[in-house]
Write an enzyme that holds these catalytic residues in place. Structure first.
Site, short mmCIF file in Angstrom:
data_model
loop_
_atom_site.label_atom_id
_atom_site.label_comp_id
_atom_site.label_asym_id
_atom_site.label_seq_id
_atom_site.Cartn_x
_atom_site.Cartn_y
_atom_site.Cartn_z
N ARG A 168 -1.55 -9.22 10.66
CA ARG A 168 -0.83 -9.46 9.45
C ARG A 168 0.41 -8.62 9.53
O ARG A 168 0.92 -7.60 9.77
CB ARG A 168 -1.54 -8.38 8.13
CG ARG A 168 -1.03 -8.55 6.98
CD ARG A 168 -1.44 -7.46 5.79
NE ARG A 168 -0.85 -6.17 6.29
CZ ARG A 168 -1.60 -5.03 6.16
NH1 ARG A 168 -2.82 -5.00 6.18
NH2 ARG A 168 -1.01 -4.06 6.72
N HIS A 175 0.39 -4.79 3.52
CA HIS A 175 -0.73 -5.32 2.80
C HIS A 175 -0.24 -6.05 1.62
O HIS A 175 -0.82 -7.16 1.43
CB HIS A 175 -1.58 -4.09 2.52
CG HIS A 175 -2.71 -4.61 1.68
ND1 HIS A 175 -3.87 -5.27 2.13
CD2 HIS A 175 -3.15 -4.27 0.36
CE1 HIS A 175 -4.84 -5.40 1.23
NE2 HIS A 175 -4.33 -4.72 0.15
N TYR A 222 1.17 3.78 9.05
CA TYR A 222 -0.10 3.51 9.59
C TYR A 222 -0.05 2.67 11.00
O TYR A 222 -1.10 2.57 11.47
CB TYR A 222 -1.27 3.11 8.71
CG TYR A 222 -1.29 2.05 7.97
CD1 TYR A 222 -1.20 0.42 8.58
CD2 TYR A 222 -0.60 2.07 6.78
CE1 TYR A 222 -1.23 -0.40 7.67
CE2 TYR A 222 -0.43 0.85 6.04
CZ TYR A 222 -0.89 -0.35 6.52
OH TYR A 222 -0.48 -1.62 5.65
#
Length: 373
Positions: free
Chosen positions: A270, A274, A283
């Protein structure tokens, strides 16, 4: 005995199936013998690959446009699938029109590729109370936000199709995070026992929001999760459209011809956060993202097709021009203010309105009719 005969042929390949290398050159597959991929994994037809390329170009442009619409306040939220286009497009092309698709919230590009109205696809993400399209008419279930619940729905539909004598299958898209949910395991067990014609397609993009795969599972690959339930399983390079389409075509054939369920894990990434509400820099680092951008599925397929003489500069330009025109139409339609009826909130909750719903409807009516102060 070959490894394909071990455990009844359920085991996935030890390394993900790949037809095209990251630089766009042919990478196989090996043919026959102990070291080769299964003989069933054949390269798709050339014209299908060119069509897939056009759909990937359009899908990526649609994804960029949808992301821009969130910044303009036209969408409440949008989960980008940039970097996962090979999975999105291959999943749709492996199905027939009479097959059922059970998507997640991240699979808008797949729905557009299946031919659904893009504004109807975005309706749910706009904040409406329904999914925008008629699931029965297009054989696409509503996009599912709760993790893994669509997998059980897919098994139920697949079993219904089988019992009705329909020559159709169901395919459930799911993310790596969804494989940690109990519903996923219940669906696999249910499908295996009933030998239902369903394909579970895991798009392993390495993060369940901010949780990396290593914190989710200790399995050597998520594809191995199918073996324990008696389900034939496979893992594939999710950024290689040729390989993904080949494996999914075999998975759908296997399910359609009575072989039972099939689990496919696609290793992809990805690229974006998100959703637009997430900050992925908290992160994961830029170097990791850059490595995966270098494995871009669209660039890989374009280089491969050019190298084989199936695509030229004019074809690339035509694909991008068509995608720009498509995005402009989506933008213009999404910029029009939707006509909404707030009382629809109460219309389809129960077959007959409860006293509580009637009270809530009356309260809303009173609030809307009250004079402005």
């Amino acid at each position: 005995m070959s490894r394909h005969q071990v455990a009844g042929g359920l085991l996935p390949e030890p390394v993900p199936v790949r037809f095209v290398a990251e630089d766009g050159t042919a990478a196989g597959p090996p043919t026959g013998g102990e070291a080769g991929y299964r003989a069933e994994y054949r390269a798709p037809a050339d014209d299908l690959l060119v069509d897939a390329y056009r759909r990937m170009v359009l899908g990526r442009r649609f994804d960029r446009q949808a992301t821009a619409l969130t910044k303009q306040g036209r969408l409440a939220v949008y989960p980008s699938s940039r970097g996962q286009e090979a999975c999105q497009i291959a999943g749709v092309l492996a199905l027939r029109a009479d097959d059922w698709l059970f998507p997640t919230y991240r699979d808008c590009v797949a729905l557009v590729a299946r031919g659904l109205d893009p504004v109807e696809v975005l309706t749910l993400l706009r904040g409406d109370w329904h999914c925008g399209y008629d699931p029965a008419a297009v054989r696409v279930a509503p996009q599912c936000t709760p993790l893994a619940t669509q997998t059980i729905h897919a098994v139920g539909m697949a079993e219904a199709l089988r019992r009705r004598g329909e020559d159709a299958v169901a395919m459930a898209f799911i993310g790596d995070g969804g494989t940690s949910e109990g519903d996923f395991h219940e669906a696999l067990n249910y499908a295996a026992v009933l030998r239902s014609p369903v394909v579970f397609f895991v798009q392993n993009n390495k993060y369940a929001i901010s949780v990396p795969l290593a914190r989710q599972s200790a399995a050597p690959a998520l594809a191995y999760k199918g073996v324990g339930y008696g389900i034939r399983s496979e893992q594939v390079d999710g950024n290689d459209l040729v390989a993904v389409l080949s494996v999914l075509t075999e998975a759908v054939r296997h399910a359609r011809e009575g072989g039972g369920p099939f689990l496919v894990e696609a290793h992809t990434y990805r690229i974006e956060s998100h959703t637009n509400a997430d900050d992925a820099t908290r992160y994961r680092d830029a170097e990791e993202v850059a490595r995966w951008e270098a494995a871009d599925p669209l660039a890989r397929l374009e280089t491969y097709l050019r190298g084989r003489g199936l695509l030229d500069a004019a074809g690339v330009e035509a694909a991008h021009e068509a995608a720009e025109e498509y995005a402009a139409r989506v933008r213009d339609r999404m910029n029009a203010e939707p006509e909404t009826d707030p009382f629809e909130l109460f219309d389809h909750v129960f077959a007959a309105p409860t006293p509580q719903l009637r009270e809530q409807r009356a309260l809303l009516a009173a609030e809307l009719s009250a004079p402005e102060e």
